[in-house]
Design a protein around this motif. Structure first.
Motif, PDB file in Angstrom:
ATOM      1  N   ASN A 146       0.846  -1.186   0.000  1.00 42.48           N
ATOM      2  CA  ASN A 146       0.000   0.000   0.000  1.00 42.48           C
ATOM      3  C   ASN A 146       0.881   1.235   0.000  1.00 42.48           C
ATOM      4  O   ASN A 146       2.061   1.187   0.349  1.00 42.48           O
ATOM      5  CB  ASN A 146      -1.007   0.023   1.168  1.00 42.48           C
ATOM      6  CG  ASN A 146      -0.333   0.104   2.516  1.00 42.48           C
ATOM      7  OD1 ASN A 146       0.413   1.032   2.806  1.00 42.48           O
ATOM      8  ND2 ASN A 146      -0.591  -0.882   3.377  1.00 42.48           N
ATOM      9  N   GLU A 147       0.296   2.333  -0.426  1.00 42.50           N
ATOM     10  CA  GLU A 147       1.060   3.569  -0.607  1.00 42.50           C
ATOM     11  C   GLU A 147       1.522   4.155   0.724  1.00 42.50           C
ATOM     12  O   GLU A 147       2.549   4.832   0.781  1.00 42.50           O
ATOM     13  CB  GLU A 147       0.202   4.592  -1.371  1.00 42.50           C
ATOM     14  CG  GLU A 147      -0.216   4.147  -2.765  1.00 42.50           C
ATOM     15  CD  GLU A 147      -1.408   3.205  -2.784  1.00 42.50           C
ATOM     16  OE1 GLU A 147      -1.757   2.715  -3.880  1.00 42.50           O
ATOM     17  OE2 GLU A 147      -1.996   2.957  -1.697  1.00 42.50           O
ATOM     18  N   ARG A 148       0.780   3.908   1.772  1.00 46.29           N
ATOM     19  CA  ARG A 148       1.198   4.394   3.093  1.00 46.29           C
ATOM     20  C   ARG A 148       2.548   3.801   3.470  1.00 46.29           C
ATOM     21  O   ARG A 148       3.451   4.503   3.942  1.00 46.29           O
ATOM     22  CB  ARG A 148       0.133   4.017   4.126  1.00 46.29           C
ATOM     23  CG  ARG A 148       0.437   4.419   5.565  1.00 46.29           C
ATOM     24  CD  ARG A 148      -0.714   3.953   6.458  1.00 46.29           C
ATOM     25  NE  ARG A 148      -0.531   4.333   7.843  1.00 46.29           N
ATOM     26  CZ  ARG A 148       0.077   3.594   8.761  1.00 46.29           C
ATOM     27  NH1 ARG A 148       0.611   2.419   8.401  1.00 46.29           N
ATOM     28  NH2 ARG A 148       0.178   3.990  10.014  1.00 46.29           N
ATOM     29  N   SER A 149       2.701   2.496   3.264  1.00 41.43           N
ATOM     30  CA  SER A 149       3.972   1.848   3.579  1.00 41.43           C
ATOM     31  C   SER A 149       5.100   2.392   2.706  1.00 41.43           C
ATOM     32  O   SER A 149       6.225   2.596   3.186  1.00 41.43           O
ATOM     33  CB  SER A 149       3.852   0.336   3.389  1.00 41.43           C
ATOM     34  OG  SER A 149       3.006  -0.231   4.364  1.00 41.43           O
ATOM     35  N   ASN A 184      -3.488   8.041   0.103  1.00 44.60           N
ATOM     36  CA  ASN A 184      -2.924   7.078   1.051  1.00 44.60           C
ATOM     37  C   ASN A 184      -1.527   7.472   1.517  1.00 44.60           C
ATOM     38  O   ASN A 184      -1.062   7.016   2.557  1.00 44.60           O
ATOM     39  CB  ASN A 184      -2.862   5.686   0.424  1.00 44.60           C
ATOM     40  CG  ASN A 184      -4.196   4.969   0.442  1.00 44.60           C
ATOM     41  OD1 ASN A 184      -5.118   5.402   1.116  1.00 44.60           O
ATOM     42  ND2 ASN A 184      -4.304   3.887  -0.300  1.00 44.60           N
ATOM     43  N   MET A 185      -0.842   8.311   0.743  1.00 47.72           N
ATOM     44  CA  MET A 185       0.511   8.722   1.124  1.00 47.72           C
ATOM     45  C   MET A 185       0.525   9.888   2.102  1.00 47.72           C
ATOM     46  O   MET A 185       1.595  10.264   2.597  1.00 47.72           O
ATOM     47  CB  MET A 185       1.317   9.120  -0.119  1.00 47.72           C
ATOM     48  CG  MET A 185       1.697   7.967  -1.006  1.00 47.72           C
ATOM     49  SD  MET A 185       3.232   8.264  -1.935  1.00 47.72           S
ATOM     50  CE  MET A 185       2.785   9.705  -2.892  1.00 47.72           C
ATOM     51  N   THR A 214      -0.479  -2.853   9.902  1.00 46.94           N
ATOM     52  CA  THR A 214       0.490  -2.948   8.808  1.00 46.94           C
ATOM     53  C   THR A 214       0.909  -4.400   8.563  1.00 46.94           C
ATOM     54  O   THR A 214       2.039  -4.668   8.167  1.00 46.94           O
ATOM     55  CB  THR A 214       1.714  -2.050   9.128  1.00 46.94           C
ATOM     56  OG1 THR A 214       2.579  -1.977   8.014  1.00 46.94           O
ATOM     57  CG2 THR A 214       2.475  -2.548  10.336  1.00 46.94           C
ATOM     58  N   TYR A 223       4.082   2.720  12.001  1.00 43.31           N
ATOM     59  CA  TYR A 223       5.222   3.370  11.324  1.00 43.31           C
ATOM     60  C   TYR A 223       6.443   2.453  11.277  1.00 43.31           C
ATOM     61  O   TYR A 223       7.164   2.384  10.272  1.00 43.31           O
ATOM     62  CB  TYR A 223       5.587   4.672  12.036  1.00 43.31           C
ATOM     63  CG  TYR A 223       6.887   5.285  11.562  1.00 43.31           C
ATOM     64  CD1 TYR A 223       6.927   6.070  10.419  1.00 43.31           C
ATOM     65  CD2 TYR A 223       8.087   5.079  12.250  1.00 43.31           C
ATOM     66  CE1 TYR A 223       8.109   6.633   9.967  1.00 43.31           C
ATOM     67  CE2 TYR A 223       9.274   5.637  11.807  1.00 43.31           C
ATOM     68  CZ  TYR A 223       9.286   6.411  10.666  1.00 43.31           C
ATOM     69  OH  TYR A 223      10.465   6.951  10.222  1.00 43.31           O
ATOM     70  N   THR A 251      -0.236  10.257   5.195  1.00 40.50           N
ATOM     71  CA  THR A 251       0.369   9.980   6.502  1.00 40.50           C
ATOM     72  C   THR A 251       1.893  10.099   6.439  1.00 40.50           C
ATOM     73  O   THR A 251       2.515  10.727   7.308  1.00 40.50           O
ATOM     74  CB  THR A 251      -0.026   8.578   6.990  1.00 40.50           C
ATOM     75  OG1 THR A 251      -1.436   8.539   7.211  1.00 40.50           O
ATOM     76  CG2 THR A 251       0.690   8.227   8.282  1.00 40.50           C
ATOM     77  N   GLY A 252       2.525   9.516   5.420  1.00 42.18           N
ATOM     78  CA  GLY A 252       3.979   9.611   5.281  1.00 42.18           C
ATOM     79  C   GLY A 252       4.436  11.027   5.002  1.00 42.18           C
ATOM     80  O   GLY A 252       5.498  11.458   5.477  1.00 42.18           O
TER      81      GLY A 252
END
Length: 569
Positions: free
Chosen positions: A47-50, A78-79, A438, A409, A81-82
């Motif tokens: 996923n894009e968050r990771s 989705n990004m 995650t 995270y 958060t990063g």
């Protein structure tokens, strides 16, 4: 070449080894171009968050700009958060999104408050300039994230232009007057009887840690640190008292309460440090903050808090002109007693009273079992507090997204770190809730056989939130205990083909846990009611910290400044 080819070639020329990404229709051309470009590759996440969080960790692990790429619409959002992590922790990161030509999600407008700049590339002729400008901007001044949104049409359009090569010597602004700054700080500290230094994360970002440590070691200047500074120095330095803040070391917080002059280096003093009532932050002290961000200095300015805008890359030159403070004998003896009494001590009254495994003892043991150059990454909640309260850093890399602190995270960040530092031990410290957010990253570990140890502190729920619910919701654990569940982590590890160990006693923790050569999931059984000790209430009144202070500790903690003193801010 076309626009997508140019993106790949640009990143290779800037030294990017890999781009963290998730596949999507509107970024597929750029991923394909990266795969065909010699000297660079992509690394795919589920996923894009990771992908965004792994890119965030590149800077922490290797001092290089991390790059994350995603498609448009929900992939881009989705990004966020990063992106927010990079913004709050001042981490230079480049985020590139593809965008369909119809039904566009305005990702640049969405992230505008949490980036240094967000660019929308309208035509392919603008692409070289925007990439070059965005890259430089991520690194300039106070570092941070930059987003570049590139429509599919721009990716496909031909571009007849060579890569912009950065000049070998980038012109800099004239250096600051370090002699005058040194004289100003000397005068500020000369008036002190009880001086104290506070290190923030800006010290590490500026690359001045070695010079500062030499100065601290030579002149024995007493100091405390924020969480984001804990990887900037050797915790064996004899004048180090501990980390401060709501969940900081009790002795370090006492030193902060009692000091009369506080010099702050590279910290924007957020509420976790100053509390919601800054009058209780070093209440008897005059404060001088050194920071690169003039806006932050304006925000902090009060009658007792002044600042100097300085890029801390020039701190070594300032130190050459700075006469160290001379604390009184009484202050020196007090700090020595405080360090002996609290620094590195497991003060968990709950663990002793209930005869259960102390997470503080676990962290002490891990400090001794891990390689001295291990990369140790914290997550959020209670496990992050236990890590930063007790882990004794020497040459380790120790970091987390502490200012934004998203659950989950640590694991994707560990993936980003191990790819940059494959020869070093990499350990992700995480809670049971964070790991569940995650879990798909375990497949990434298994598929690539990444040598990451995932240490999960299982207290069957969101422990830190439960504590707050005890204070604010009458002890009702809605959504943290009730209707919250924990899977069998042994079976989870088995499903992914990952080695598993369960720890119920501290003696079970040894160096062999981290020598498997591949991924391992280590479950630490923690009592469900285990609190974070100590805790200062959100208003910052240190006299009301939990567990309650004994009469002896109350007298010790208020030796120079009575509890309750809070001059106007």
């Amino acid at each position: 070449m076309n626009g997508a080819d140019y993106v790949a070639a640009f990143l290779r020329h800037r030294g990017v080894g890999r781009v963290h990404c998730t596949a999507g229709a509107s970024c597929a051309r750029m991923i394909d171009a990266i795969a065909r470009q010699p000297g660079i590759d992509y690394f795919t996440h589920f996923n894009e968050r990771s992908a965004a969080l792994a890119a965030n960790a590149v800077w922490h692990a290797a001092r290089r700009i991390g790059v994350a790429m995603a498609s448009g619409g929900p992939s881009a959002t989705n990004m966020v958060t990063g992106i927010a992590c990079a913004y709050h922790d001042s981490v230079p990161t480049l985020f590139i999104t593809g965008q369909s030509d119809v039904g566009r999600t305005p990702i640049a407008a969405i992230v505008a408050p949490i980036v240094k700049a967000a660019f929308e590339v309208a035509q392919v002729a603008d692409l070289p300039r925007i990439l070059d400008e965005g890259w430089d901007l991520a690194l300039a001044g106070r570092p941070g994230p930059v987003l570049i949104d590139i429509p599919v049409a721009v990716q496909a359009e031909p571009l007849d232009q060579s890569i912009i090569i950065p000049p070998e010597a980038v012109p800099h602004l004239p250096p600051p007057d370090t002699e005058t700054i040194g004289a100003t700080l000397t005068a500020f500290l000369a008036e002190a009887e009880r001086p104290l230094l506070l290190l923030g994360g800006g010290v590490g970002r500026a690359g001045c840690s070695v010079a500062l440590a030499d100065w601290l070691r030579r002149d024995r200047v007493p100091f405390v640190a924020s969480w984001s500074a804990l990887s900037c120095f050797d915790h064996d330095l004899p004048s180090y008292l501990g980390a401060i803040g709501r969940h900081g070391n009790r002795g370090a917080n006492f030193a902060l309460w009692n000091c009369d002059r506080l010099l702050v280096l590279g910290s924007h003093l957020d509420d976790n440090l100053r509390s919601s009532d800054p009058r209780y932050f070093a209440p008897a002290a005059r404060i001088h903050v050194i920071d690169i961000d003039a806006h932050e200095l304006t925000r902090l300015a009060t009658d007792r808090c002044q600042g100097t805008c300085l890029d801390l890359r020039f701190l070594p030159q300032v130190l050459d002109h700075l006469t160290p403070p001379l604390p009184t004998r009484a202050w020196h003896e007090y700090l020595e007693q405080s360090r002996s009494r609290y620094f590195g001590r497991d003060i968990s009254t709950f663990a002793r009273t209930h005869r259960v495994l102390s997470p503080y003892a676990v962290m002490q043991r891990l400090s001794k079992c891990l390689a001295l150059d291990a990369v140790v990454i914290g997550d959020t909640g209670a496990n992050l507090c236990w890590l930063f309260q007790m882990f004794h850093r020497r040459r380790h890399s120790l970091f987390a997204a502490g200012s934004h602190a998203p659950a989950g995270y640590a694991l994707p960040a560990a993936i980003g770190a191990v790819l940059e530092q494959p020869r070093r031990q990499v350990v992700a410290m995480i809670g049971d809730g964070g790991l569940q957010s995650t879990l798909e990253d375990l497949q990434t570990l298994a598929y690539h056989h990444l040598g990451i140890a995932v240490v999960v502190f299982n207290n069957s729920g969101y422990g830190l939130i439960k504590y707050d619910q005890n204070q604010t919701c009458g002890g009702r654990h809605e959504a943290t205990g009730r209707l919250y569940s924990v899977p069998n982590f042994d079976r989870i590890a088995s499903a992914f083909g990952i080695e598993y160990r369960k720890i119920e006693h501290v003696e079970q923790i040894g160096a062999d846990l981290f020598l498997t050569g591949g991924p391992i999931l280590v479950e630490i059984s923690i009592a469900e009611e285990m609190p974070v000790e100590p805790q200062i209430p959100p208003d910052g009144q240190i006299s009301r910290q939990v567990p309650d202070l004994s009469d002896e500790e109350r007298a010790f903690g208020s030796r120079f400044v009575p509890f309750g003193q809070s001059p106007p801010s």
